[in-house]
Design a protein around this motif. Structure first.
Motif, PDB file in Angstrom:
ATOM      1  N   TRP A  27       0.832  -1.212   0.000  1.00  0.00           N
ATOM      2  CA  TRP A  27       0.000   0.000   0.000  1.00  0.00           C
ATOM      3  C   TRP A  27       0.866   1.261   0.000  1.00  0.00           C
ATOM      4  CZ3 TRP A  27      -0.402   4.248   3.074  1.00  0.00           C
ATOM      5  CH2 TRP A  27      -1.483   5.083   2.830  1.00  0.00           C
ATOM      6  N   GLU A  30       2.371   1.758  -3.487  1.00  0.00           N
ATOM      7  CA  GLU A  30       1.360   2.187  -4.452  1.00  0.00           C
ATOM      8  C   GLU A  30       0.921   3.626  -4.203  1.00  0.00           C
ATOM      9  OE1 GLU A  30      -1.795  -0.636  -4.165  1.00  0.00           O
ATOM     10  OE2 GLU A  30      -0.593  -2.282  -4.972  1.00  0.00           O
ATOM     11  N   ASN A  31       0.911   4.049  -2.966  1.00  0.00           N
ATOM     12  CA  ASN A  31       0.420   5.383  -2.610  1.00  0.00           C
ATOM     13  C   ASN A  31       1.535   6.273  -2.062  1.00  0.00           C
ATOM     14  OD1 ASN A  31      -2.412   4.798  -3.133  1.00  0.00           O
ATOM     15  ND2 ASN A  31      -2.251   3.432  -1.373  1.00  0.00           N
ATOM     16  N   TRP A  33       3.101   8.757  -3.358  1.00  0.00           N
ATOM     17  CA  TRP A  33       2.926  10.188  -3.592  1.00  0.00           C
ATOM     18  C   TRP A  33       1.963  10.790  -2.585  1.00  0.00           C
ATOM     19  CZ3 TRP A  33      -1.670  12.444  -5.206  1.00  0.00           C
ATOM     20  CH2 TRP A  33      -2.687  11.560  -5.575  1.00  0.00           C
ATOM     21  N   TRP A  34       0.965  10.026  -2.135  1.00  0.00           N
ATOM     22  CA  TRP A  34       0.071  10.531  -1.083  1.00  0.00           C
ATOM     23  C   TRP A  34       0.828  10.700   0.224  1.00  0.00           C
ATOM     24  CZ3 TRP A  34      -4.449  12.729  -1.282  1.00  0.00           C
ATOM     25  CH2 TRP A  34      -5.311  12.468  -2.325  1.00  0.00           C
ATOM     26  N   VAL A  35       1.648   9.723   0.523  1.00  0.00           N
ATOM     27  CA  VAL A  35       2.425   9.784   1.771  1.00  0.00           C
ATOM     28  C   VAL A  35       3.371  10.974   1.738  1.00  0.00           C
ATOM     29  CG1 VAL A  35       4.124   8.561   3.177  1.00  0.00           C
ATOM     30  CG2 VAL A  35       2.225   7.303   2.167  1.00  0.00           C
TER      31      VAL A  35
END
Length: 171
Positions: A27, A30-31, A33-35
């Motif tokens: 996760w 995959e994410n 850039w959000w983090v």
């Protein structure tokens, strides 16, 4: 539910920990850039909060000048006592929410056409500690406003004084 059942469930969960870790890592990859975006926003919000919290404290400061007399000759113990007093002033002014920038105690050595003076600046809430006499044979004076600040010289380029300008003769 018996103790053995609880222990069996804990063993099952511990056996699945690598699987949970792999799922969390997948996760995060995959994410990512959000983090990263959330981390950047968190840093920006923290810096903005620090700046906003230090502004009122920086505006509300007071200063004290320590003027030495002719018999001023401090020993090491007096210097250490004065340094401890300054450290205590910052501790009195700081709170867990205020940044160190706003509660800092500044020491300035100045001499404007006279004897050397020591100016101690700090938050107003610590003024009682700042006013405590730290050295023997010294006069303590509160600084009000910009008193003692030398006025910067005004330099004008290309302008000649009116007295130096030639006067045109009338014919």
């Amino acid at each position: 539910m018996t103790t053995n059942d609880v222990i069996d469930e804990l063993i099952d969960i511990a056996g699945k920990l690598p699987q949970y870790g792999q799922t969390a890592m997948d996760w995060a990859v995959e994410n990512a850039w959000w983090v990263l975006a959330l981390a950047a926003v968190g840093v920006l919000v923290g810096q903005l909060a620090r700046w906003l919290l230090s502004r009122p404290t920086l505006r509300d400061r007071s200063a004290v000048e320590v003027l030495p007399t002719t018999g001023f000759d401090p020993v090491l113990e007096d210097v250490l006592r004065f340094a401890q007093q300054l450290a205590r002033a910052q501790q009195n002014a700081s709170r867990w929410l205020l940044p160190a920038r706003g509660t800092a105690v500044r020491v300035r050595l100045t001499s404007t056409g006279g004897p050397l003076t020591l100016r101690v600046e700090g938050p107003t809430r610590a003024v009682s500690v700042l006013r405590h006499q730290g050295y023997a044979n010294c006069e303590l004076r509160a600084v009000t406003g910009d008193a003692g600040q030398p006025e910067p010289p005004k330099i004008r380029l290309g302008v000649t004084p009116k007295a130096a300008q030639p006067v045109a003769a009338a014919a």
